[in-house]
Scaffold this motif. Sequence first.
Motif, short mmCIF file in Angstrom:
data_model
loop_
_atom_site.label_atom_id
_atom_site.label_comp_id
_atom_site.label_asym_id
_atom_site.label_seq_id
_atom_site.Cartn_x
_atom_site.Cartn_y
_atom_site.Cartn_z
N UNK A 170 0.83 -1.20 0.00
CA UNK A 170 0.00 0.00 0.00
C UNK A 170 0.87 1.26 0.00
N UNK A 171 1.82 1.30 0.90
CA UNK A 171 2.69 2.48 1.01
C UNK A 171 3.48 2.68 -0.28
N UNK A 172 3.97 1.58 -0.83
CA UNK A 172 4.76 1.68 -2.06
C UNK A 172 3.90 2.22 -3.20
N UNK A 173 2.67 1.72 -3.32
CA UNK A 173 1.77 2.20 -4.38
C UNK A 173 1.40 3.67 -4.18
N UNK A 174 1.45 4.13 -2.93
CA UNK A 174 1.16 5.55 -2.65
C UNK A 174 2.40 6.42 -2.85
N UNK A 175 3.49 5.80 -3.27
CA UNK A 175 4.72 6.58 -3.50
C UNK A 175 5.49 6.86 -2.23
N UNK A 176 5.11 6.19 -1.13
CA UNK A 176 5.82 6.36 0.14
C UNK A 176 6.89 5.27 0.27
N UNK A 177 7.73 5.40 1.31
CA UNK A 177 8.81 4.43 1.53
C UNK A 177 8.52 3.64 2.80
N UNK A 178 8.06 2.37 2.66
CA UNK A 178 7.67 1.61 3.85
C UNK A 178 8.86 1.13 4.68
N UNK A 179 8.68 1.14 6.01
CA UNK A 179 9.66 0.60 6.95
C UNK A 179 8.89 -0.26 7.95
N UNK A 180 9.28 -1.53 8.09
CA UNK A 180 8.59 -2.43 9.03
C UNK A 180 9.01 -2.10 10.47
N UNK A 181 8.03 -1.79 11.30
CA UNK A 181 8.28 -1.44 12.71
C UNK A 181 7.22 -2.13 13.57
N UNK A 182 7.62 -2.79 14.65
CA UNK A 182 6.67 -3.37 15.60
C UNK A 182 5.92 -2.25 16.34
N UNK A 183 4.69 -2.54 16.75
CA UNK A 183 3.87 -1.53 17.42
C UNK A 183 4.60 -0.93 18.63
N UNK A 288 -10.04 9.72 -0.68
CA UNK A 288 -10.72 8.41 -0.65
C UNK A 288 -10.63 7.75 -2.02
N UNK A 289 -10.87 8.53 -3.08
CA UNK A 289 -10.81 7.95 -4.44
C UNK A 289 -9.41 7.41 -4.73
N UNK A 290 -8.39 8.14 -4.33
CA UNK A 290 -7.01 7.70 -4.56
C UNK A 290 -6.69 6.43 -3.78
N UNK A 291 -7.17 6.37 -2.54
CA UNK A 291 -6.93 5.18 -1.71
C UNK A 291 -7.68 3.98 -2.29
N UNK A 292 -8.89 4.23 -2.77
CA UNK A 292 -9.67 3.13 -3.35
C UNK A 292 -9.00 2.58 -4.61
N UNK A 293 -8.39 3.47 -5.37
CA UNK A 293 -7.72 3.02 -6.58
C UNK A 293 -6.50 2.14 -6.22
N UNK A 294 -5.78 2.50 -5.17
CA UNK A 294 -4.68 1.65 -4.68
C UNK A 294 -5.25 0.30 -4.23
N UNK A 295 -6.38 0.34 -3.51
CA UNK A 295 -7.01 -0.89 -3.04
C UNK A 295 -7.38 -1.81 -4.20
N UNK A 296 -7.89 -1.21 -5.29
CA UNK A 296 -8.30 -2.02 -6.46
C UNK A 296 -7.08 -2.71 -7.08
N UNK A 297 -5.97 -1.97 -7.18
CA UNK A 297 -4.73 -2.57 -7.72
C UNK A 297 -4.27 -3.72 -6.82
N UNK A 298 -4.33 -3.48 -5.51
CA UNK A 298 -3.88 -4.51 -4.57
C UNK A 298 -4.75 -5.76 -4.65
#
Length: 319
Positions: A170-183, A288-298
């Motif tokens: 999701x983050x990658x498709x949004x053009x962000x840089x994901x980093x895995x972090x525990x809560x 919301x539209x942008x997030x939904x479009x990422x969701x559809x790709x995923x």
Amino acid sequence: MKHFILGAVAAVCTTAAQAQNWDMPTPYGDATFHTQNIAQFADDVRDATGGSLDITLHSAGSLFPHAEIKGAIRNRSVPIGEFFLSRLSNEDLAYGIDSQPFVATSYDDAARLWTAQEPVITELLAAQGLMPLFSVPWPAQGLYTNGEIATVEGLNGLRFRAYNAALEEFATLAGAAPVQIEASDIPQAFSTGQVEAMITSPSTGVNSTAWDFVTHYTPINAWVPKNIVVVNQRMFDGLDADTQAAVLAAAEAAEIRGWEMSAAEAETMTATLAENGIAVYEPSAELVAGLQSIGATMLDNWNAAASDSAKAILETYNN
Ligand code: PCA
């Protein structure tokens, strides 16, 4: 006299052999409602069995780190434990359907999705000698940032905290840089600049005092992911019938109680974010539209890679 003493010793030994102590690793901290629900589960089991099954909770990854909890139950290092269900999506996408954006966004939908998912993942886990006891959702996931985000482009280039493969995608498709972090490492990851935005529940936002490092929160409510409590089947089978029944009854009560606690937190914890100075805003139609479009790709990607049993979950859910 001698016989009497020997008899007494034998009786003590029998009781000692029957009483069991189970260590139970969980990933999240003591203030987390999941942990509190599990503490109540352990109390219920202790009460119902007169103390003959005593479950000791080891929260916040203190006994095993999150990534190792499932394996530790499987190889009987511990009999029982909790983890974030969709973390297993690398084994089979059936485990990760609850973390796909906009598939199930309300508690009602999440409950229907769990009804469809439970038999499939129960079979997958059984093949590894594991049995699910109960599963509880987090409140729907929202977006934490510094400043308001008007469109998906606003996420471009942000170092983005992720907790599973779906959020990383999701983050990658949004053009962000994901980093895995525990809560439990969220506050430190923000304070050291490792990350600067995240998607998680209002519960985890409050538990990690998000107001110390972000200014804005929007309840995009894009998915309702779950934790699961799993027991090693051989360890469970080793309990006597009454104890087994006590564990199953406490688990059923914990699932019902946990879903109620989650729904209550969705409201109270969002209010707590606002009380502590976070600006809570509704997402714009463009966001919301942008997030939904990422969701559809995923979802396309998910369908292309999913096993038949994973796809069967969606079919059951959609029909
Ligand atoms: N809290 C956990 C998982 C989902 C949630 O709401 C986390 O952020 O790691």
